[in-house]
Design an enzyme around this catalytic site. Structure first.
Site, short mmCIF file in Angstrom:
data_model
loop_
_atom_site.label_atom_id
_atom_site.label_comp_id
_atom_site.label_asym_id
_atom_site.label_seq_id
_atom_site.Cartn_x
_atom_site.Cartn_y
_atom_site.Cartn_z
N HIS A 47 12.61 -91.68 -19.64
CA HIS A 47 12.32 -92.71 -20.68
C HIS A 47 11.25 -92.70 -21.43
CE1 HIS A 47 10.24 -95.17 -17.60
NE2 HIS A 47 9.79 -95.57 -18.52
N ASP B 147 15.91 -90.96 -14.09
CA ASP B 147 14.86 -91.20 -15.06
C ASP B 147 13.66 -90.02 -14.90
OD1 ASP B 147 13.41 -92.29 -16.96
OD2 ASP B 147 12.60 -94.03 -15.76
N SER C 79 4.29 -95.61 -16.32
CA SER C 79 5.40 -94.93 -16.17
C SER C 79 5.35 -93.17 -16.26
CB SER C 79 6.40 -95.15 -17.44
OG SER C 79 6.87 -96.48 -17.12
#
Length: 293
Positions: A120, A166, A267
């Site tokens: 992402h 992801d 992230s």
């Protein structure tokens, strides 16, 4: 990286315990999610220039390396003794994924030419570079910055119902030279298992308090404990007031008492555990419930 006042910080990770399917990686652009730290205003960097879309797939053997296969991966000269700011050289595989010099996500060096991050974090609209070799997210005098040649997002990356697969790989324009501050981490084989209550570590330049707009200047680290699947699912269901299984196969949860966990900008960073003095990446920062709650 957040240190809040809640009783338990909870974070869901994507496990790296299985190789990616051998299929064409065509046109996989990740939708926008709130987790990456993209600009001071909270949106994507408007100055970032377009980048070509993800292309055909990377070598699958990146996901079958193991500590015994290489004497170079997963080794650091420093021991973990605690603290907030990471010591220089403690995490030599830590990478900052950037657009136009701005940190958006973390990443991990897995070979001299490949960086692992979250799916992402990557969009086909932007060019990316990676910065490594320095714990400062801004200072480039003592670090190495390399442009990304190609980006590959997992072909089955999805945000429908829950976030799946992801993962993304970034191919660098040229190999980096390994130094005491630049080293690859080890990636486990498919049959590798992470036991509950294992103490692991996450690092990143993400926001410290949840409401801050800017990334941390100095790399932060915090230990996390692996949580059993059933317990994690119950906590997530309660927090979301849902009966659906949000935590699915291919995910693992990390938690820390006193509300210490990752936050926006972390992230793509790695969840790493130490086995026989060798650091192995077992997960990627994917999503969580708030920061340090």
């Amino acid at each position: 990286m957040s240190s809040g006042g809640g009783s338990r910080g909870l974070l869901a990770w994507l496990l790296l315990l299985q190789p990616w399917p051998g299929q064409n990686w065509a046109g996989m652009a990740a939708p926008r999610l709130p987790s990456p730290l993209l600009s001071e205003e909270g949106g994507e960097n408007p100055e970032a220039s377009p980048a070509p879309g993800p292309e055909a797939g990377p070598p699958l053997n990146l996901f079958t390396s193991f500590p015994g296969d290489s004497l170079l991966c997963g080794r650091t000269p420093l021991r973990i003794v605690g603290g907030v700011d990471a010591e220089e050289g403690r995490w030599p595989w830590q990478v900052s994924v950037r657009t136009k010099g701005r940190h958006i996500c973390g990443g991990t060096l897995v070979t001299a030419t490949w960086v692992l991050t979250a799916g992402h974090c990557i969009s086909s609209r932007f060019h990316y570079s990676v910065k490594m070799g320095d714990r400062s997210v801004y200072n480039e005098n003592t670090s190495v910055v390399v442009s990304v040649q190609r980006a590959f997002v997992h072909p089955k990356f999805s945000t429908v119902t829950t976030i799946r697969n992801d993962l993304a790989l970034l191919q660098l324009q040229h190999p980096v030279n390994f130094t005491s501050n630049i080293q690859p981490i080890c990636i486990p084989q498919e049959n590798f298992q992470v036991e509950g209550r294992t103490r692991c570590w996450v690092t990143g330049w993400g926001k410290t308090p949840e409401r801050e707009k800017l990334a941390s200047e100095i790399l932060q680290d915090v230990d996390q404990y692996i949580m059993c699947y059933e317990e994690c699912n119950k906590i997530i269901q309660k927090a979301l007031s849902s009966t659906k299984d949000v935590i699915i196969k291919g995910m693992v949860c990390g938690y820390k008492e006193q509300g210490k966990d990752s936050c926006q900008g972390d992230s793509g960073g790695r969840l790493a555990c130490e086995y026989n003095d060798t650091w192995v990446q077992v997960g990627i920062v994917s999503w969580g419930i708030g920061c340090g709650r």
